[in-house]
Design an enzyme around this catalytic site. Structure first.
Site, PDB file in Angstrom:
ATOM      1  N   GLU A 240       0.836  -1.192   0.000  1.00  0.00           N
ATOM      2  CA  GLU A 240       0.000   0.000   0.000  1.00  0.00           C
ATOM      3  C   GLU A 240       0.872   1.243   0.000  1.00  0.00           C
ATOM      4  O   GLU A 240       1.949   1.245   0.599  1.00  0.00           O
ATOM      5  CB  GLU A 240      -0.874   0.008   1.254  1.00  0.00           C
ATOM      6  CG  GLU A 240      -1.803  -1.195   1.316  1.00  0.00           C
ATOM      7  CD  GLU A 240      -2.766  -1.115   2.483  1.00  0.00           C
ATOM      8  OE1 GLU A 240      -3.959  -1.311   2.251  1.00  0.00           O
ATOM      9  OE2 GLU A 240      -2.336  -0.854   3.612  1.00  0.00           O
TER      10      GLU A 240
ATOM     11  N   CYS B 191       3.640   8.484   0.618  1.00  0.00           N
ATOM     12  CA  CYS B 191       4.167   7.609   1.657  1.00  0.00           C
ATOM     13  C   CYS B 191       4.307   6.229   1.025  1.00  0.00           C
ATOM     14  O   CYS B 191       3.311   5.633   0.618  1.00  0.00           O
ATOM     15  CB  CYS B 191       3.177   7.580   2.823  1.00  0.00           C
ATOM     16  SG  CYS B 191       3.569   6.363   4.082  1.00  0.00           S
TER      17      CYS B 191
ATOM     18  N   CYS C 116       6.435  -6.700   7.499  1.00  0.00           N
ATOM     19  CA  CYS C 116       7.472  -6.112   8.354  1.00  0.00           C
ATOM     20  C   CYS C 116       7.764  -7.125   9.451  1.00  0.00           C
ATOM     21  O   CYS C 116       6.880  -7.845   9.886  1.00  0.00           O
ATOM     22  CB  CYS C 116       6.955  -4.811   8.962  1.00  0.00           C
ATOM     23  SG  CYS C 116       8.161  -3.973  10.023  1.00  0.00           S
TER      24      CYS C 116
ATOM     25  N   CYS D 220       6.075  -4.265  16.160  1.00  0.00           N
ATOM     26  CA  CYS D 220       5.547  -3.218  17.063  1.00  0.00           C
ATOM     27  C   CYS D 220       4.086  -3.523  17.395  1.00  0.00           C
ATOM     28  O   CYS D 220       3.293  -3.851  16.510  1.00  0.00           O
ATOM     29  CB  CYS D 220       5.674  -1.838  16.418  1.00  0.00           C
ATOM     30  SG  CYS D 220       7.379  -1.380  16.073  1.00  0.00           S
TER      31      CYS D 220
ATOM     32  N   CYS E 109       0.970  -1.650  15.492  1.00  0.00           N
ATOM     33  CA  CYS E 109       1.035  -1.413  14.048  1.00  0.00           C
ATOM     34  C   CYS E 109       0.471  -2.576  13.237  1.00  0.00           C
ATOM     35  O   CYS E 109       0.766  -3.745  13.531  1.00  0.00           O
ATOM     36  CB  CYS E 109       2.492  -1.162  13.676  1.00  0.00           C
ATOM     37  SG  CYS E 109       2.717  -0.791  11.935  1.00  0.00           S
TER      38      CYS E 109
ATOM     39  N   GLY F 299       6.796  -1.729   6.383  1.00  0.00           N
ATOM     40  CA  GLY F 299       8.192  -2.143   6.367  1.00  0.00           C
ATOM     41  C   GLY F 299       9.095  -1.244   7.175  1.00  0.00           C
ATOM     42  O   GLY F 299       8.726  -0.127   7.541  1.00  0.00           O
ATOM     43  N   GLU F 300      10.261  -1.777   7.473  1.00  0.00           N
ATOM     44  CA  GLU F 300      11.281  -1.010   8.190  1.00  0.00           C
ATOM     45  C   GLU F 300      12.383  -0.712   7.160  1.00  0.00           C
ATOM     46  O   GLU F 300      13.131  -1.610   6.770  1.00  0.00           O
ATOM     47  CB  GLU F 300      11.807  -1.847   9.372  1.00  0.00           C
ATOM     48  CG  GLU F 300      13.056  -1.333  10.025  1.00  0.00           C
ATOM     49  CD  GLU F 300      13.045   0.161  10.356  1.00  0.00           C
ATOM     50  OE1 GLU F 300      12.118   0.635  11.010  1.00  0.00           O
ATOM     51  OE2 GLU F 300      13.999   0.856   9.929  1.00  0.00           O
TER      52      GLU F 300
ATOM     53  N   SER G 143      10.988   6.558  15.292  1.00  0.00           N
ATOM     54  CA  SER G 143       9.756   6.180  15.985  1.00  0.00           C
ATOM     55  C   SER G 143      10.140   5.789  17.402  1.00  0.00           C
ATOM     56  O   SER G 143      10.583   4.671  17.635  1.00  0.00           O
ATOM     57  CB  SER G 143       9.095   4.999  15.268  1.00  0.00           C
ATOM     58  OG  SER G 143       8.739   5.377  13.964  1.00  0.00           O
ATOM     59  N   LEU G 144       9.992   6.711  18.306  1.00  0.00           N
ATOM     60  CA  LEU G 144      10.488   6.482  19.675  1.00  0.00           C
ATOM     61  C   LEU G 144       9.387   5.865  20.563  1.00  0.00           C
ATOM     62  O   LEU G 144       9.551   4.776  21.084  1.00  0.00           O
ATOM     63  CB  LEU G 144      10.987   7.811  20.258  1.00  0.00           C
ATOM     64  CG  LEU G 144      11.831   7.697  21.520  1.00  0.00           C
ATOM     65  CD1 LEU G 144      13.123   6.948  21.265  1.00  0.00           C
ATOM     66  CD2 LEU G 144      12.126   9.083  22.093  1.00  0.00           C
ATOM     67  N   HIS G 145       8.302   6.581  20.714  1.00  0.00           N
ATOM     68  CA  HIS G 145       7.094   6.087  21.382  1.00  0.00           C
ATOM     69  C   HIS G 145       7.218   5.734  22.866  1.00  0.00           C
ATOM     70  O   HIS G 145       6.211   5.403  23.501  1.00  0.00           O
ATOM     71  CB  HIS G 145       6.493   4.877  20.649  1.00  0.00           C
ATOM     72  CG  HIS G 145       6.272   5.092  19.188  1.00  0.00           C
ATOM     73  ND1 HIS G 145       5.812   6.277  18.666  1.00  0.00           N
ATOM     74  CD2 HIS G 145       6.473   4.276  18.108  1.00  0.00           C
ATOM     75  CE1 HIS G 145       5.722   6.175  17.355  1.00  0.00           C
ATOM     76  NE2 HIS G 145       6.127   4.989  16.991  1.00  0.00           N
TER      77      HIS G 145
ATOM     78  N   ASN H 149      -3.796   5.503  15.776  1.00  0.00           N
ATOM     79  CA  ASN H 149      -4.882   5.197  14.840  1.00  0.00           C
ATOM     80  C   ASN H 149      -5.396   3.792  15.120  1.00  0.00           C
ATOM     81  O   ASN H 149      -4.601   2.890  15.383  1.00  0.00           O
ATOM     82  CB  ASN H 149      -4.380   5.295  13.398  1.00  0.00           C
ATOM     83  CG  ASN H 149      -4.056   6.725  13.035  1.00  0.00           C
ATOM     84  OD1 ASN H 149      -4.888   7.610  13.164  1.00  0.00           O
ATOM     85  ND2 ASN H 149      -2.821   6.967  12.610  1.00  0.00           N
TER      86      ASN H 149
ATOM     87  N   CYS I 106      -1.176   6.458   9.630  1.00  0.00           N
ATOM     88  CA  CYS I 106       0.009   5.833  10.240  1.00  0.00           C
ATOM     89  C   CYS I 106      -0.343   4.514  10.903  1.00  0.00           C
ATOM     90  O   CYS I 106      -1.251   4.455  11.729  1.00  0.00           O
ATOM     91  CB  CYS I 106       0.581   6.725  11.333  1.00  0.00           C
ATOM     92  SG  CYS I 106       1.548   8.073  10.732  1.00  0.00           S
TER      93      CYS I 106
HETATM   94  N1  SAH Z   1       9.175   0.967  10.345  1.00  0.00           N
HETATM   95  C1  SAH Z   1       9.297   2.387  10.253  1.00  0.00           C
HETATM   96  C2  SAH Z   1       8.357   2.919   9.220  1.00  0.00           C
HETATM   97  C3  SAH Z   1       6.904   2.888   9.615  1.00  0.00           C
HETATM   98  S1  SAH Z   1       6.455   4.537   9.748  1.00  0.00           S
HETATM   99  C4  SAH Z   1       9.129   3.016  11.603  1.00  0.00           C
HETATM  100  O1  SAH Z   1       8.888   2.284  12.554  1.00  0.00           O
HETATM  101  O2  SAH Z   1       9.321   4.207  11.744  1.00  0.00           O
HETATM  102  C5  SAH Z   1       4.937   4.526  10.434  1.00  0.00           C
HETATM  103  C6  SAH Z   1       4.864   5.391  11.668  1.00  0.00           C
HETATM  104  O3  SAH Z   1       3.573   5.190  12.218  1.00  0.00           O
HETATM  105  C7  SAH Z   1       5.845   4.962  12.750  1.00  0.00           C
HETATM  106  O4  SAH Z   1       6.238   6.052  13.529  1.00  0.00           O
HETATM  107  C8  SAH Z   1       4.986   4.025  13.553  1.00  0.00           C
HETATM  108  O5  SAH Z   1       5.512   3.808  14.827  1.00  0.00           O
HETATM  109  C9  SAH Z   1       3.680   4.746  13.551  1.00  0.00           C
HETATM  110  N2  SAH Z   1       2.541   3.883  13.838  1.00  0.00           N
HETATM  111  C10 SAH Z   1       2.458   2.548  13.712  1.00  0.00           C
HETATM  112  N3  SAH Z   1       1.240   2.108  14.071  1.00  0.00           N
HETATM  113  C11 SAH Z   1       0.531   3.193  14.420  1.00  0.00           C
HETATM  114  C12 SAH Z   1      -0.799   3.400  14.846  1.00  0.00           C
HETATM  115  N4  SAH Z   1      -1.657   2.383  14.987  1.00  0.00           N
HETATM  116  N5  SAH Z   1      -1.194   4.656  15.083  1.00  0.00           N
HETATM  117  C13 SAH Z   1      -0.362   5.698  14.922  1.00  0.00           C
HETATM  118  N6  SAH Z   1       0.903   5.570  14.510  1.00  0.00           N
HETATM  119  C14 SAH Z   1       1.357   4.331  14.271  1.00  0.00           C
END
Ligand code: SAH
Length: 343
Positions: free
Chosen positions: A85, A98, A105, A109, A112, A157-158, A212-214, A288, A331
């Site tokens: 996608e 995007c 992947c 996480c 995701c 994907g990463e 993507s720290l979180h 999301n 996202c």
């Molecule tokens: N693998 C890479 C690229 C994915 S980018 C990465 O981890 O950065 C997608 C972004 O959306 C990342 O910051 C990811 O952590 C975030 N993301 C993943 N699932 C999400 C969700 N359900 N809601 C909001 N953001 C999310």
């Protein structure tokens, strides 16, 4: 070998090898960049098309969804029938695409959708380019008149788990002979593969790096991101400092607020402490919904406060506008494998 992976020069060399004049190589290269399929190339005879058929890319747009906010999500299908996608978002300053870097992947996480089915395979540089070429064309663009101004490697994907192909993609998509998209308009998002961040910094590609720290402690991060078992938050921040030192580019931090998981006052304080005096910007994301996941989003008001407090503590931060949620294009909502069964 596939022509979509090659430079113009390399295609020309190959074209000569199979007994055709060199200028045909330039025509083929331009046709690929223009997003044409082989049959649409009017300057080539049927005989030439037959000769190059095996090397010409065979990706296509399989399906398109349009969100009520104007965001478009495309399913792009490759020769082996895999589907990824990608999402096109329109802003005042231009259009951002995007793209996906892998089919699936393997990062796992917890919030995701892209990782639910694990990793199927890496995409080649040509398959990443294909997403850009096809969607540029679908929106009325071509090589000279681009309808895509920015690229974010934030789909499925990463990207740093597919390092060589991603670097090649960045070089090709930004080449003067190609779509010539400025590297400054390309952003790569990673969950934090620290060794690869150093490698990327040394390449001095001039692209934006997003982390993507979180979470702010290793313990919390491990709960939601398996990669935290390999690399610590401090190692990630050190790598970002190195990226800034090598490229002069500020880095971006993505912080998706998850209710009761990473949105406490202590989280806020730790995040501010971690990033204070760094040349970076924080994108706060509201989680999301992903139906297989039980995690909940933080309330919008609460998120606004979190963001405001971060700013007051000296860290630049904004809330990222969520786009395309109604078509599962936001996202973390992009997914892969099971799509085929669903369609
Ligand atoms: N693998 C890479 C690229 C994915 S980018 C990465 O981890 O950065 C997608 C972004 O959306 C990342 O910051 C990811 O952590 C975030 N993301 C993943 N699932 C999400 C969700 N359900 N809601 C909001 N953001 C999310």
């Amino acid at each position: 070998m596939n022509y979509a992976d090659l430079t113009k020069q390399e295609i020309c060399e190959n074209i000569e090898k199979i007994g055709l004049p060199k200028f045909r190589g330039s025509q083929v290269f331009d046709a690929i960049v223009n997003g044409l399929d082989l049959q649409q190339i009017s300057v080539l005879s049927a005989e030439i098309k037959e000769k190059i058929e095996n090397f010409y890319p065979k990706y296509r747009i399989f399906k398109k969804f349009v969100s009520k906010d104007g965001t478009k999500k495309y399913l792009v299908q490759f020769e082996d029938e895999s589907i990824v996608e990608c999402v096109l978002m329109s802003y005042k300053y231009g259009n951002t695409i995007c793209i996906s870097s892998q089919v699936g992947c393997r990062m796992g996480c917890k919030f995701c959708a892209s990782t639910l089915q694990g990793l199927n395979r890496n995409l080649s540089a040509g398959e990443m380019l294909g997403q850009v070429y096809l969607i540029n064309k679908e929106n009325g663009g071509n090589k000279k008149d681009r309808k895509i101004t920015n690229i974010v490697l934030m789909g499925s994907g990463e990207p740093l788990d597919n390092f060589d192909n991603v670097v090649k993609f960045i070089q090709l998509v930004s080449s003067v002979e190609g779509l010539n998209i400025s590297k400054r308009n390309i952003s790569l998002s990673t969950c934090g593969l620290v060794d690869k961040i150093y490698e990327l910094a040394d390449k001095k590609l001039d692209i934006s790096l997003t982390i993507s720290l979180h979470a702010t402690t290793d313990e919390k991060r491990k709960e939601i991101m398996p990669i935290a078992n390999k690399w610590s938050v401090n190692q990630i921040i050190d790598a970002c400092d190195y990226y800034f030192k090598q490229t002069g580019r500020r880095f971006y931090v993505e912080y998706t607020l998850i209710k009761g998981v990473n949105d406490s006052q202590e989280d806020l304080n730790r995040l501010a402490h971690l990033l204070k005096n760094k040349t970076c910007h924080v994108n706060i994301i509201l989680l999301n919904p992903v139906k297989e996941r039980s995690l909940l989003a933080t309330d919008r008001k609460f998120a606004e406060n979190f963001c405001k407090n971060l700013n007051e503590l000296g860290v630049s931060a904004t809330i990222r506008r969520s786009m395309g949620q109604d078509i599962s294009g936001a996202c973390g909502q992009l997914r892969n494998k099971f799509l085929r069964k669903q369609l």
